[in-house]
Design a protein around this motif. Structure first.
Motif, PDB file in Angstrom:
ATOM      1  N   ASP A  25      26.871  31.330  26.152  1.00  0.00           N
ATOM      2  CA  ASP A  25      27.106  31.303  24.708  1.00  0.00           C
ATOM      3  C   ASP A  25      28.186  30.308  24.299  1.00  0.00           C
ATOM      4  N   GLY A  26      28.131  29.123  24.865  1.00  0.00           N
ATOM      5  CA  GLY A  26      29.057  28.066  24.488  1.00  0.00           C
ATOM      6  C   GLY A  26      30.377  28.080  25.233  1.00  0.00           C
ATOM      7  N   GLY A  27      30.651  29.144  25.971  1.00  0.00           N
ATOM      8  CA  GLY A  27      31.859  29.204  26.781  1.00  0.00           C
ATOM      9  C   GLY A  27      31.570  28.661  28.171  1.00  0.00           C
ATOM     10  N   VAL A  28      32.547  27.988  28.758  1.00  0.00           N
ATOM     11  CA  VAL A  28      32.386  27.432  30.100  1.00  0.00           C
ATOM     12  C   VAL A  28      33.197  28.295  31.072  1.00  0.00           C
ATOM     13  N   TYR A  29      32.539  28.751  32.122  1.00  0.00           N
ATOM     14  CA  TYR A  29      33.155  29.660  33.088  1.00  0.00           C
ATOM     15  C   TYR A  29      33.111  29.046  34.484  1.00  0.00           C
ATOM     16  N   ASP A  30      34.242  29.085  35.169  1.00  0.00           N
ATOM     17  CA  ASP A  30      34.320  28.606  36.546  1.00  0.00           C
ATOM     18  C   ASP A  30      34.097  29.813  37.457  1.00  0.00           C
ATOM     19  N   VAL A  31      32.922  29.872  38.077  1.00  0.00           N
ATOM     20  CA  VAL A  31      32.551  31.022  38.909  1.00  0.00           C
ATOM     21  C   VAL A  31      32.721  30.739  40.403  1.00  0.00           C
ATOM     22  N   THR A  32      33.412  29.646  40.724  1.00  0.00           N
ATOM     23  CA  THR A  32      33.570  29.235  42.124  1.00  0.00           C
ATOM     24  C   THR A  32      34.131  30.345  43.000  1.00  0.00           C
ATOM     25  N   ARG A  33      35.216  30.959  42.566  1.00  0.00           N
ATOM     26  CA  ARG A  33      35.856  32.001  43.385  1.00  0.00           C
ATOM     27  C   ARG A  33      35.209  33.372  43.190  1.00  0.00           C
ATOM     28  N   PHE A  34      34.261  33.470  42.279  1.00  0.00           N
ATOM     29  CA  PHE A  34      33.607  34.743  41.983  1.00  0.00           C
ATOM     30  C   PHE A  34      32.287  34.917  42.730  1.00  0.00           C
ATOM     31  N   ILE A  35      31.761  33.847  43.322  1.00  0.00           N
ATOM     32  CA  ILE A  35      30.409  33.930  43.898  1.00  0.00           C
ATOM     33  C   ILE A  35      30.273  35.008  44.963  1.00  0.00           C
ATOM     34  N   ASP A  36      31.294  35.205  45.772  1.00  0.00           N
ATOM     35  CA  ASP A  36      31.203  36.225  46.818  1.00  0.00           C
ATOM     36  C   ASP A  36      31.376  37.642  46.279  1.00  0.00           C
ATOM     37  N   GLU A  37      31.951  37.768  45.098  1.00  0.00           N
ATOM     38  CA  GLU A  37      32.164  39.083  44.481  1.00  0.00           C
ATOM     39  C   GLU A  37      31.011  39.497  43.568  1.00  0.00           C
ATOM     40  N   HIS A  38      30.175  38.544  43.177  1.00  0.00           N
ATOM     41  CA  HIS A  38      29.111  38.824  42.212  1.00  0.00           C
ATOM     42  C   HIS A  38      28.166  39.896  42.748  1.00  0.00           C
ATOM     43  N   PRO A  39      28.036  41.011  42.025  1.00  0.00           N
ATOM     44  CA  PRO A  39      27.173  42.107  42.506  1.00  0.00           C
ATOM     45  C   PRO A  39      25.711  41.691  42.734  1.00  0.00           C
ATOM     46  N   GLY A  40      25.249  40.704  41.998  1.00  0.00           N
ATOM     47  CA  GLY A  40      23.871  40.241  42.159  1.00  0.00           C
ATOM     48  C   GLY A  40      23.713  39.224  43.271  1.00  0.00           C
ATOM     49  N   GLY A  41      24.809  38.889  43.920  1.00  0.00           N
ATOM     50  CA  GLY A  41      24.775  37.938  45.028  1.00  0.00           C
ATOM     51  C   GLY A  41      25.117  36.518  44.600  1.00  0.00           C
ATOM     52  N   ALA A  42      25.500  35.730  45.565  1.00  0.00           N
ATOM     53  CA  ALA A  42      25.900  34.341  45.318  1.00  0.00           C
ATOM     54  C   ALA A  42      24.708  33.467  44.935  1.00  0.00           C
ATOM     55  N   LYS A  43      23.542  33.813  45.429  1.00  0.00           N
ATOM     56  CA  LYS A  43      22.358  32.977  45.242  1.00  0.00           C
ATOM     57  C   LYS A  43      22.062  32.700  43.764  1.00  0.00           C
ATOM     58  N   ILE A  44      22.150  33.719  42.927  1.00  0.00           N
ATOM     59  CA  ILE A  44      21.832  33.535  41.505  1.00  0.00           C
ATOM     60  C   ILE A  44      22.852  32.630  40.826  1.00  0.00           C
ATOM     61  N   LEU A  45      24.134  32.770  41.177  1.00  0.00           N
ATOM     62  CA  LEU A  45      25.147  31.902  40.569  1.00  0.00           C
ATOM     63  C   LEU A  45      24.966  30.461  41.024  1.00  0.00           C
ATOM     64  N   LYS A  46      24.603  30.266  42.272  1.00  0.00           N
ATOM     65  CA  LYS A  46      24.351  28.910  42.764  1.00  0.00           C
ATOM     66  C   LYS A  46      23.159  28.285  42.057  1.00  0.00           C
ATOM     67  N   ARG A  47      22.184  29.104  41.711  1.00  0.00           N
ATOM     68  CA  ARG A  47      20.976  28.616  41.040  1.00  0.00           C
ATOM     69  C   ARG A  47      21.267  28.145  39.610  1.00  0.00           C
ATOM     70  N   VAL A  48      22.211  28.780  38.930  1.00  0.00           N
ATOM     71  CA  VAL A  48      22.498  28.423  37.533  1.00  0.00           C
ATOM     72  C   VAL A  48      23.744  27.561  37.372  1.00  0.00           C
ATOM     73  N   ALA A  49      24.408  27.224  38.463  1.00  0.00           N
ATOM     74  CA  ALA A  49      25.619  26.403  38.390  1.00  0.00           C
ATOM     75  C   ALA A  49      25.321  25.063  37.727  1.00  0.00           C
ATOM     76  N   GLY A  50      26.193  24.669  36.802  1.00  0.00           N
ATOM     77  CA  GLY A  50      26.033  23.414  36.080  1.00  0.00           C
ATOM     78  C   GLY A  50      25.112  23.503  34.886  1.00  0.00           C
ATOM     79  N   LYS A  67      33.507  40.393  28.488  1.00  0.00           N
ATOM     80  CA  LYS A  67      34.899  40.643  28.104  1.00  0.00           C
ATOM     81  C   LYS A  67      35.785  40.888  29.319  1.00  0.00           C
ATOM     82  N   LYS A  68      35.258  41.583  30.309  1.00  0.00           N
ATOM     83  CA  LYS A  68      36.036  41.896  31.511  1.00  0.00           C
ATOM     84  C   LYS A  68      36.414  40.639  32.302  1.00  0.00           C
ATOM     85  N   TYR A  69      35.482  39.708  32.423  1.00  0.00           N
ATOM     86  CA  TYR A  69      35.703  38.542  33.279  1.00  0.00           C
ATOM     87  C   TYR A  69      36.173  37.286  32.546  1.00  0.00           C
ATOM     88  N   THR A  70      36.090  37.267  31.222  1.00  0.00           N
ATOM     89  CA  THR A  70      36.508  36.081  30.465  1.00  0.00           C
ATOM     90  C   THR A  70      37.939  35.650  30.763  1.00  0.00           C
TER      91      THR A  70
END
Length: 84
Positions: A25-50, A67-70
């Motif tokens: 929604d127009g916000g830019v989020y750096d998920v680099t350090r979050f990929i291993d913590e993501h409950p859905g797994g790192a694969k989905i974040l790697k797929r949508v990175a960029g 709101k929790k992670y912003t």
């Protein structure tokens, strides 16, 4: 004031080495350090990175998650190109 990040800069951040940015929604989020913590797994974040991951994010998450992670993940707002 929030940092303005161009869509091309977001698109250049697709690996852990360059940093992994996503747009929600127009916000830019750096998920680099979050990929291993993501409950859905790192694969989905790697797929949508960029990319704009808004559609995928809202399909599986509610506003409370955003709101929790912003505070720890948001690095700026995506800048729109001037329309002539």
């Amino acid at each position: 004031m929030s940092k303005v990040i161009s869509p091309s800069e977001v698109a250049a951040h697709t690996t852990p080495e360059t940093g992994m940015y996503i747009i929600i929604d127009g916000g830019v989020y750096d998920v680099t350090r979050f990929i291993d913590e993501h409950p859905g797994g790192a694969k989905i974040l790697k797929r949508v990175a960029g990319k704009d991951a808004s559609k995928q994010f809202w399909k599986y998450h509610n506003e409370g998650v955003l709101k929790k992670y912003t505070p720890q993940l948001k690095v700026g707002e995506v800048g729109e190109r001037a329309k002539i």
